[in-house]
Design a protein around this motif. Sequence first.
Motif, mmCIF file in Angstrom:
data_model
loop_
_atom_site.group_PDB
_atom_site.id
_atom_site.type_symbol
_atom_site.label_atom_id
_atom_site.label_comp_id
_atom_site.label_asym_id
_atom_site.label_seq_id
_atom_site.Cartn_x
_atom_site.Cartn_y
_atom_site.Cartn_z
ATOM 1 N N GLY A 45 0.837 -1.202 0.000
ATOM 2 C CA GLY A 45 0.000 0.000 0.000
ATOM 3 C C GLY A 45 0.866 1.244 0.000
ATOM 4 N N ASN A 46 0.350 2.288 0.635
ATOM 5 C CA ASN A 46 1.075 3.575 0.633
ATOM 6 C C ASN A 46 2.491 3.454 1.172
ATOM 7 N N LEU A 47 2.593 2.888 2.373
ATOM 8 C CA LEU A 47 3.906 2.843 3.015
ATOM 9 C C LEU A 47 4.833 1.846 2.323
ATOM 10 N N ASP B 208 1.104 -8.689 -1.556
ATOM 11 C CA ASP B 208 -0.139 -8.048 -1.118
ATOM 12 C C ASP B 208 -1.307 -8.999 -1.358
ATOM 13 N N VAL B 209 -2.396 -8.784 -0.615
ATOM 14 C CA VAL B 209 -3.607 -9.597 -0.870
ATOM 15 C C VAL B 209 -4.430 -9.050 -2.018
ATOM 16 N N THR C 231 4.318 -3.902 6.269
ATOM 17 C CA THR C 231 3.585 -2.646 6.063
ATOM 18 C C THR C 231 2.151 -2.989 5.671
ATOM 19 N N LEU C 232 1.571 -3.878 6.455
ATOM 20 C CA LEU C 232 0.184 -4.276 6.213
ATOM 21 C C LEU C 232 -0.632 -3.924 7.459
ATOM 22 N N PRO C 233 -1.958 -4.041 7.399
ATOM 23 C CA PRO C 233 -2.747 -3.658 8.575
ATOM 24 C C PRO C 233 -2.326 -4.414 9.828
ATOM 25 N N PHE D 143 6.539 -2.189 10.776
ATOM 26 C CA PHE D 143 5.891 -0.868 10.773
ATOM 27 C C PHE D 143 4.465 -0.940 11.290
ATOM 28 N N PRO E 176 1.561 -1.087 13.768
ATOM 29 C CA PRO E 176 1.572 -0.652 15.170
ATOM 30 C C PRO E 176 1.024 -1.722 16.114
ATOM 31 N N VAL F 187 9.362 0.238 13.929
ATOM 32 C CA VAL F 187 9.483 1.632 13.510
ATOM 33 C C VAL F 187 8.108 2.257 13.623
ATOM 34 N N HIS F 188 7.976 3.176 14.558
ATOM 35 C CA HIS F 188 6.658 3.775 14.759
ATOM 36 C C HIS F 188 6.757 5.284 14.694
ATOM 37 N N LEU F 189 6.418 5.821 13.537
ATOM 38 C CA LEU F 189 6.526 7.269 13.352
ATOM 39 C C LEU F 189 5.630 8.018 14.338
HETATM 40 P P1 NAI Z 1 -2.482 0.881 3.049
HETATM 41 O O1 NAI Z 1 -3.897 0.530 3.317
HETATM 42 O O2 NAI Z 1 -2.163 1.891 2.000
HETATM 43 O O3 NAI Z 1 -1.657 -0.454 2.695
HETATM 44 C C1 NAI Z 1 -1.831 -1.668 3.328
HETATM 45 C C2 NAI Z 1 -1.687 -2.763 2.282
HETATM 46 O O4 NAI Z 1 -1.670 -4.019 2.927
HETATM 47 C C3 NAI Z 1 -2.845 -2.764 1.281
HETATM 48 O O5 NAI Z 1 -2.330 -2.725 -0.042
HETATM 49 C C4 NAI Z 1 -3.546 -4.088 1.568
HETATM 50 O O6 NAI Z 1 -4.125 -4.673 0.409
HETATM 51 C C5 NAI Z 1 -2.394 -4.926 2.131
HETATM 52 N N1 NAI Z 1 -2.816 -6.075 2.919
HETATM 53 C C6 NAI Z 1 -3.909 -6.209 3.714
HETATM 54 N N2 NAI Z 1 -3.921 -7.433 4.270
HETATM 55 C C7 NAI Z 1 -2.830 -8.074 3.823
HETATM 56 C C8 NAI Z 1 -2.309 -9.371 4.030
HETATM 57 N N3 NAI Z 1 -2.904 -10.249 4.834
HETATM 58 N N4 NAI Z 1 -1.167 -9.703 3.410
HETATM 59 C C9 NAI Z 1 -0.554 -8.834 2.591
HETATM 60 N N5 NAI Z 1 -0.997 -7.592 2.347
HETATM 61 C C10 NAI Z 1 -2.121 -7.210 2.955
HETATM 62 O O7 NAI Z 1 -1.892 1.311 4.443
HETATM 63 P P2 NAI Z 1 -0.530 2.109 4.747
HETATM 64 O O8 NAI Z 1 -0.827 3.526 4.954
HETATM 65 O O9 NAI Z 1 0.499 1.735 3.745
HETATM 66 O O10 NAI Z 1 -0.139 1.479 6.154
HETATM 67 C C11 NAI Z 1 0.295 0.132 6.223
HETATM 68 C C12 NAI Z 1 0.609 -0.260 7.665
HETATM 69 O O11 NAI Z 1 1.676 0.534 8.133
HETATM 70 C C13 NAI Z 1 -0.534 -0.050 8.649
HETATM 71 O O12 NAI Z 1 -0.469 -1.073 9.629
HETATM 72 C C14 NAI Z 1 -0.232 1.303 9.263
HETATM 73 O O13 NAI Z 1 -0.778 1.406 10.556
HETATM 74 C C15 NAI Z 1 1.271 1.218 9.307
HETATM 75 N N6 NAI Z 1 1.935 2.509 9.303
HETATM 76 C C16 NAI Z 1 2.967 2.633 10.169
HETATM 77 C C17 NAI Z 1 3.709 3.756 10.220
HETATM 78 C C18 NAI Z 1 4.835 3.763 11.170
HETATM 79 O O14 NAI Z 1 5.411 4.773 11.440
HETATM 80 N N7 NAI Z 1 5.192 2.644 11.712
HETATM 81 C C19 NAI Z 1 3.423 4.930 9.394
HETATM 82 C C20 NAI Z 1 2.343 4.695 8.462
HETATM 83 C C21 NAI Z 1 1.633 3.519 8.440
#
Ligand code: NAI
Length: 216
Positions: A92-94, A116-117, A152-154, A176, A178, A192-194
Amino acid sequence: MEEKGISLAVIRRLPRYYRYLGELLENEVVRISSKELSEKMNVTASQIRQDLNNFGGFGQQGYGYNVEYLYNEIGKILGLEKKYNVIIIGAGNLGQALANYQDFERRGFVIQALFDVNPRLAGVSIRGKDVYLIDELETYMKEHTVHIAALTLPKTKAPQIASDLVKWGIKAIWNFAPTDLNLPSDIMVENVHLAESLMRLSYKLKTHEEAMQKKE
Ligand code: NAI
């Protein structure tokens, strides 16, 4: 070189030394005194001497530190003379932002693939790195050497994937999501937790504002 017994606090500071020394090298600086380095890095010269003395001290009285030597030695301590294959789980984004960042490779961390799923992402390529369906992860792990997996998944999905990855041989996780992963103790996890970093910044802002108010 004796590396055992170096405190984690020192190890945590090494990447920052490494970064500064890398910049000095780029600017063709050959040597630097602990005083000059301390002014640049905004830490005390005695802290620098103490930190670097941990591994035999690379400084010489009256000469200072040989920048290239020190840079290489710290790189060795951090294990940076090797190449690491990295995969990203969650494109996803990250995940895509990490894949798009070129500088990890310069440090030896080579992003090889994303998973990714979302079927719409399968087959997409991000800076030349392919996104695979998560179902293909097990086979991929069997067929490739993977040193580090970035999560970087949920957060609800991260613990399960982490334990699958461990089953398939991963030793290091760059987390990443949380959430705490609770993996066996021989698995290395770097969280890594921003948001946590932002909270520390908020604390600093708050205490600064309070101090200013007291002055008024
Ligand atoms: P996003 O929704 O853009 O990307 C998440 C991706 O994970 C999606 O493409 C989704 O299809 C995929 N996904 C869902 N279930 C999956 C699975 N079982 N296996 C593989 N892929 C799967 O979300 P974003 O913004 O990229 O955030 C991703 C994660 O990173 C979240 O947990 C968010 O809380 C965390 N995050 C952490 C930060 C940090 O500083 N540690 C900063 C920003 C986000």
